[in-house]
Design an enzyme around this catalytic site. Sequence first.
Site: not given
Length: 321
Positions: A109, A111, A138, A147
Amino acid sequence: MLERAKVAVLISGRGSNMAALLYAAKADNCPYEIVLVASNDPQAPGLTLAEAEGIATFAHSHIGLNREAHDQIMHEAVVEAGADYIALAGYMRILSDDFVRKWNDRMLNIHPSLLPRYKGLNTYQRALDAGDSHGGCSVHLVTPELDDGPVLAQTEVAILPSDTADTLADRVLIAEHQIYSATLAQYVTRENDPDWILEQVRTRALRLEETHERPSFGTPGWRVGSEKTGKYFAYFSRRHFGETGISIFVKTSGLDEQSALLDADPELYFAPKFYGKSGWIAIRLDTGQTDWDHIDSWLKKSWTMVAPKRLTKLMSIAEEF
Ligand code: GAR
């Protein structure tokens, strides 16, 4: 021809990170390809772009479905597309534990903050309110916690006195577009990275009872027993001793077993020259298809071969239960 990792990108909106991943994948030497762009919003503008670029798309609204049911539909679409990895790119859904577990270590992911700071939303305003000197982004592996998960890479973005949340977001986005494809490319090729491979071996070797690491002739080795009298049960070789490739040396029961292994799978096993006729066997770790459970059991077997009786005794008692 380079065998590319197959990646499904999940989006909810604009899809600019998806576009960055997609354009990076057009380079001949990019180690991944995008096999699917999927969304929980059939109107997501990113889908139109993906289609125009000739990428398969899939959309299924989450409205009216419970989380597990929707995740399952997305999961099936991703599997159907033959993806090995998922890249979340502005996918604004909290994922069920089950979905996360299925893609453990294979879902990334991006973020827009310097994690662990500012999980969730409004990351830019929160960085400004806190008077931070930098915002940033990140890329991390996805774990059930929102997250969270190991950070693979970060880029710091300086905050200007004149910044608003919007102007900061614009600059962070430029950084996102750079870091995501670079990190994804590095991640899908990690199995060729000698440092990553060494770390895998090290973690597994040190997980065994009473072990420690000690270099041997300049290469990492692992011993069982005390620092003083411990015995080596594994060595790591990165083209050391003139061997080819990257391998681990472990102990077999003797020359018969060694030669049986060499006959059975000459692509995987070879006799380490330096150890002569001693029953040590080298197992290649740079084939890109390492079965780490197999390496685990070799380490354990080799450990058992040289560990002091008091330790192996304990283990055989434990195994009876
Ligand atoms: C990006 O800034 C991404 O970091 C953020 O949403 C935006 C999506 O933009 N993701 C999150 O906040 C996830 N917690 P995009 O659709 O143009 O890639």
